[in-house]
Design a protein around this motif. Structure first.
Motif, mmCIF file in Angstrom:
data_model
loop_
_atom_site.group_PDB
_atom_site.id
_atom_site.type_symbol
_atom_site.label_atom_id
_atom_site.label_comp_id
_atom_site.label_asym_id
_atom_site.label_seq_id
_atom_site.Cartn_x
_atom_site.Cartn_y
_atom_site.Cartn_z
ATOM 1 N N SER A 233 7.974 -0.283 6.074
ATOM 2 C CA SER A 233 7.659 1.052 5.032
ATOM 3 C C SER A 233 8.971 1.244 4.417
ATOM 4 O O SER A 233 10.221 1.260 5.005
ATOM 5 N N LEU A 234 8.919 1.385 3.038
ATOM 6 C CA LEU A 234 9.982 1.573 2.253
ATOM 7 C C LEU A 234 9.979 2.977 1.925
ATOM 8 O O LEU A 234 8.796 3.569 1.346
ATOM 9 N N GLY B 113 9.319 5.030 -12.989
ATOM 10 C CA GLY B 113 10.580 6.034 -13.250
ATOM 11 C C GLY B 113 10.998 6.297 -11.919
ATOM 12 O O GLY B 113 12.217 7.033 -11.522
ATOM 13 N N ASP B 114 10.213 6.279 -10.929
ATOM 14 C CA ASP B 114 10.781 6.722 -9.541
ATOM 15 C C ASP B 114 11.624 5.574 -8.979
ATOM 16 O O ASP B 114 11.692 4.609 -9.584
ATOM 17 N N PHE B 115 12.243 5.657 -7.907
ATOM 18 C CA PHE B 115 12.895 4.548 -7.125
ATOM 19 C C PHE B 115 12.730 4.196 -5.826
ATOM 20 O O PHE B 115 12.072 5.151 -5.128
ATOM 21 N N VAL B 116 12.590 2.958 -5.525
ATOM 22 C CA VAL B 116 12.301 2.383 -4.246
ATOM 23 C C VAL B 116 13.429 1.948 -3.466
ATOM 24 O O VAL B 116 14.431 1.406 -4.156
ATOM 25 N N CYS B 117 13.806 2.200 -2.246
ATOM 26 C CA CYS B 117 14.946 1.737 -1.695
ATOM 27 C C CYS B 117 14.879 0.399 -1.028
ATOM 28 O O CYS B 117 14.021 0.362 -0.064
ATOM 29 N N LEU B 118 15.655 -0.313 -1.252
ATOM 30 C CA LEU B 118 15.645 -1.737 -0.486
ATOM 31 C C LEU B 118 17.046 -1.950 -0.277
ATOM 32 O O LEU B 118 18.205 -1.701 -1.155
ATOM 33 N N ASN B 119 17.377 -2.068 1.192
ATOM 34 C CA ASN B 119 18.814 -2.331 1.691
ATOM 35 C C ASN B 119 19.504 -1.012 1.361
ATOM 36 O O ASN B 119 20.628 -1.081 0.944
ATOM 37 N N ASP B 120 18.963 0.194 1.527
ATOM 38 C CA ASP B 120 19.807 1.479 0.922
ATOM 39 C C ASP B 120 20.045 1.601 -0.389
ATOM 40 O O ASP B 120 20.894 2.441 -0.708
ATOM 41 N N GLU B 121 19.559 0.686 -1.191
ATOM 42 C CA GLU B 121 19.874 0.770 -2.630
ATOM 43 C C GLU B 121 18.624 1.128 -3.532
ATOM 44 O O GLU B 121 17.724 0.535 -3.357
ATOM 45 N N PRO B 122 18.735 2.359 -4.181
ATOM 46 C CA PRO B 122 17.552 2.754 -4.805
ATOM 47 C C PRO B 122 17.440 1.728 -6.279
ATOM 48 O O PRO B 122 18.560 1.593 -6.895
ATOM 49 N N ILE B 123 16.270 1.542 -6.231
ATOM 50 C CA ILE B 123 16.028 0.499 -7.544
ATOM 51 C C ILE B 123 14.682 1.121 -8.204
ATOM 52 O O ILE B 123 13.913 1.442 -7.784
ATOM 53 N N LYS B 124 14.985 1.148 -9.678
ATOM 54 C CA LYS B 124 13.986 1.914 -10.372
ATOM 55 C C LYS B 124 12.808 1.212 -10.740
ATOM 56 O O LYS B 124 12.593 -0.151 -10.693
ATOM 57 N N ILE B 125 11.466 1.926 -10.555
ATOM 58 C CA ILE B 125 10.160 1.325 -10.544
ATOM 59 C C ILE B 125 9.874 1.259 -12.169
ATOM 60 O O ILE B 125 9.684 2.372 -12.620
ATOM 61 N N LYS B 126 9.505 0.206 -12.726
ATOM 62 C CA LYS B 126 9.089 0.185 -14.226
ATOM 63 C C LYS B 126 7.976 0.241 -14.425
ATOM 64 O O LYS B 126 7.498 0.751 -15.269
ATOM 65 N N SER B 127 6.972 0.000 -13.527
ATOM 66 C CA SER B 127 5.515 0.061 -13.812
ATOM 67 C C SER B 127 5.015 0.188 -12.433
ATOM 68 O O SER B 127 5.276 -0.707 -11.349
ATOM 69 N N GLN C 161 0.868 -1.327 -0.091
ATOM 70 C CA GLN C 161 0.110 -0.004 0.098
ATOM 71 C C GLN C 161 0.705 1.285 0.058
ATOM 72 O O GLN C 161 1.872 1.035 0.754
ATOM 73 N N ILE C 162 0.242 2.266 -0.722
ATOM 74 C CA ILE C 162 1.075 3.483 -0.686
ATOM 75 C C ILE C 162 0.559 4.365 0.563
ATOM 76 O O ILE C 162 -0.526 4.371 0.716
ATOM 77 N N ILE C 163 1.253 4.443 1.590
ATOM 78 C CA ILE C 163 1.046 5.295 2.936
ATOM 79 C C ILE C 163 0.986 6.563 2.878
ATOM 80 O O ILE C 163 0.584 7.302 3.774
ATOM 81 N N ARG C 164 2.030 7.209 1.949
ATOM 82 C CA ARG C 164 2.092 8.626 2.022
ATOM 83 C C ARG C 164 2.731 8.756 0.566
ATOM 84 O O ARG C 164 3.602 8.283 -0.185
ATOM 85 N N GLY C 165 2.208 10.104 -0.151
ATOM 86 C CA GLY C 165 2.577 10.588 -1.331
ATOM 87 C C GLY C 165 2.084 9.812 -2.544
ATOM 88 O O GLY C 165 1.097 9.158 -2.461
ATOM 89 N N GLN C 166 2.810 10.172 -3.830
ATOM 90 C CA GLN C 166 2.510 9.408 -4.966
ATOM 91 C C GLN C 166 3.508 8.883 -5.818
ATOM 92 O O GLN C 166 4.712 9.144 -5.421
#
Length: 94
Positions: A84-85, A34-48, A25-30
């Motif tokens: 939360s990521l 093209g955004d990035f999610v942080c997994l293990n302090d590593e930014p990974i690009k969101i494809k879709s 779930q998105i708990i804050r923001g949009q």
């Protein structure tokens, strides 16, 4: 990069032909492609960004990640369930 959203990780799976999907779930923001999610302090690009429904009036968000080698993140995904990521947006400097 600028922190623009938070995503509550509930589960993950591999989707044949699409790649690694984290759901929650998105708990804050949009969140956008093209955004990035942080997994293990590593930014990974969101494809879709996809929306699915579990049952009427109960939906989840799926983020399909652009990641070639999943071996670095797969071991930690189960530990991150319920956490939360941070989601980041790349910013350009003019």
């Amino acid at each position: 990069m600028q922190n623009t959203a938070e995503f509550l990780l509930q589960d993950w799976f591999n989707l044949t032909g699409r790649g690694l999907v984290i759901t929650g779930q998105i708990i804050r923001g949009q969140i956008a492609s093209g955004d990035f999610v942080c997994l293990n302090d590593e930014p990974i690009k969101i494809k879709s960004v996809e929306i699915g429904d579990k049952r009427p009036n109960d939906f989840f968000v799926g983020l399909i990640l652009e990641i070639k080698d999943q071996s670095d993140v797969l071991p930690s995904l189960n530990k991150l369930k319920g956490k939360s990521l941070l989601v980041l947006k790349a910013t350009t400097i003019n």
